[in-house]
Design a protein around this motif. Structure first.
Motif, mmCIF file in Angstrom:
data_model
loop_
_atom_site.group_PDB
_atom_site.id
_atom_site.type_symbol
_atom_site.label_atom_id
_atom_site.label_comp_id
_atom_site.label_asym_id
_atom_site.label_seq_id
_atom_site.Cartn_x
_atom_site.Cartn_y
_atom_site.Cartn_z
ATOM 1 N N ARG A 19 0.824 -1.207 0.000
ATOM 2 C CA ARG A 19 0.000 0.000 0.000
ATOM 3 C C ARG A 19 0.860 1.261 0.000
ATOM 4 O O ARG A 19 0.584 2.225 -0.706
ATOM 5 N N CYS A 20 1.924 1.259 0.798
ATOM 6 C CA CYS A 20 2.798 2.440 0.851
ATOM 7 C C CYS A 20 3.560 2.617 -0.459
ATOM 8 O O CYS A 20 3.824 3.745 -0.881
ATOM 9 N N VAL A 21 3.910 1.508 -1.117
ATOM 10 C CA VAL A 21 4.553 1.601 -2.441
ATOM 11 C C VAL A 21 3.580 2.224 -3.427
ATOM 12 O O VAL A 21 3.937 3.105 -4.218
ATOM 13 N N TRP A 62 2.451 9.706 -5.720
ATOM 14 C CA TRP A 62 3.192 10.973 -5.576
ATOM 15 C C TRP A 62 4.208 11.126 -6.702
ATOM 16 O O TRP A 62 4.346 12.205 -7.290
ATOM 17 N N ILE A 63 4.936 10.051 -7.000
ATOM 18 C CA ILE A 63 5.958 10.102 -8.054
ATOM 19 C C ILE A 63 5.332 10.418 -9.415
ATOM 20 O O ILE A 63 5.913 11.151 -10.224
ATOM 21 N N GLY A 87 11.642 6.948 -11.137
ATOM 22 C CA GLY A 87 10.278 6.872 -11.646
ATOM 23 C C GLY A 87 9.417 5.777 -11.056
ATOM 24 O O GLY A 87 8.206 5.762 -11.266
ATOM 25 N N TYR A 88 10.010 4.849 -10.322
ATOM 26 C CA TYR A 88 9.253 3.701 -9.823
ATOM 27 C C TYR A 88 9.399 3.568 -8.312
ATOM 28 O O TYR A 88 10.510 3.406 -7.792
ATOM 29 N N ALA A 89 8.272 3.601 -7.617
ATOM 30 C CA ALA A 89 8.274 3.511 -6.156
ATOM 31 C C ALA A 89 8.836 2.186 -5.667
ATOM 32 O O ALA A 89 9.478 2.121 -4.620
ATOM 33 N N THR A 128 4.439 18.211 -2.522
ATOM 34 C CA THR A 128 3.484 19.130 -1.902
ATOM 35 C C THR A 128 3.948 20.571 -2.039
ATOM 36 O O THR A 128 3.167 21.465 -2.391
ATOM 37 N N LYS A 129 5.239 20.822 -1.781
ATOM 38 C CA LYS A 129 5.775 22.183 -1.918
ATOM 39 C C LYS A 129 5.701 22.656 -3.365
ATOM 40 O O LYS A 129 5.392 23.826 -3.627
ATOM 41 N N ALA A 130 6.002 21.766 -4.302
ATOM 42 C CA ALA A 130 5.942 22.134 -5.722
ATOM 43 C C ALA A 130 4.518 22.476 -6.132
ATOM 44 O O ALA A 130 4.281 23.444 -6.867
#
Length: 198
Positions: free
Chosen positions: A20-22, A28-29, A84-86, A107-109
């Motif tokens: 799930r975290c991946v 995000w990526i 490019g890959y989690a 998030t900052k971007a």
């Protein structure tokens, strides 16, 4: 050997991140390529900029380096360094910290490319107004519609991820999925609340 995910979600993982975290990290990526392009525009904007040479006072002299937004430039370089890959991060002992850092950069971007803070939006009133005026529409129409009418930046990847996770349900699936804008706004608000608690 199974162990707990290092992001402290308490899921079991074969590496340092659970599935799930991946998947979350990949979402995000996936935002990064668009943000890199959008940051190029922000870098060239002449608001909140410093001369490229780091110079101090005095006016900008003809022929000297053009002023640029160095904060945006640094953020763009940070994002360019992300793989490019989690799944590639999952086997790194520092995976949890790297995932946090990537999320922070993205998030900052997103904040940087959306420009200066605007007056607070009454999200509940916004949702009710949108519910009353907007029919279901496909993603390609929905994304610009929400940006213009609800002042919310949502990507097609966001919508696909929310649908995959069950936060959002298509009204029609053929020829392409359509979604009610107010339900997309609900998913967006829910996601923001979840992120503010982490």
């Amino acid at each position: 050997m199974s162990q707990e995910c290092t992001k402290e979600c308490q899921n079991q993982a074969h590496n340092y991140l659970c599935g799930r975290c991946v998947s979350d990290l990949q979402a995000w990526i996936d935002k990064i390529p668009v943000l890199i392009v959008e940051l190029s525009v922000t870098i060239a904007k002449l608001d909140n900029v410093r001369p490229a040479g780091g110079g101090g006072g005095g006016g900008h002299k003809p022929g000297s380096d053009a002023p640029i937004n160095l904060d945006a430039l640094q953020l763009q370089e940070n994002l360019r360094s992300v793989g490019g890959y989690a799944a590639g991060y999952a086997s790194d002992p520092q995976a949890a910290g790297m995932a946090w850092l990537i999320q922070d950069w993205v998030t900052k971007a997103e904040r940087m490319v959306s420009g200066p803070d605007e007056p607070p939006v009454n999200h509940q009133a916004n949702r009710e107004r949108v519910k009353g005026i907007a029919p279901a529409m496909p993603t390609r129409q929905l994304v610009p519609w929400l940006r213009q009418n609800a002042k919310v930046v949502v990507t097609s990847m966001d919508i696909r991820n929310w649908a995959r996770r069950g936060k959002l349900h298509a009204v029609e699936r053929e020829p392409s999925p359509t979604y009610h804008p107010h339900e997309v706004l609900d998913a967006w608000y829910e996601t923001r609340r979840e992120q503010s608690r982490t």
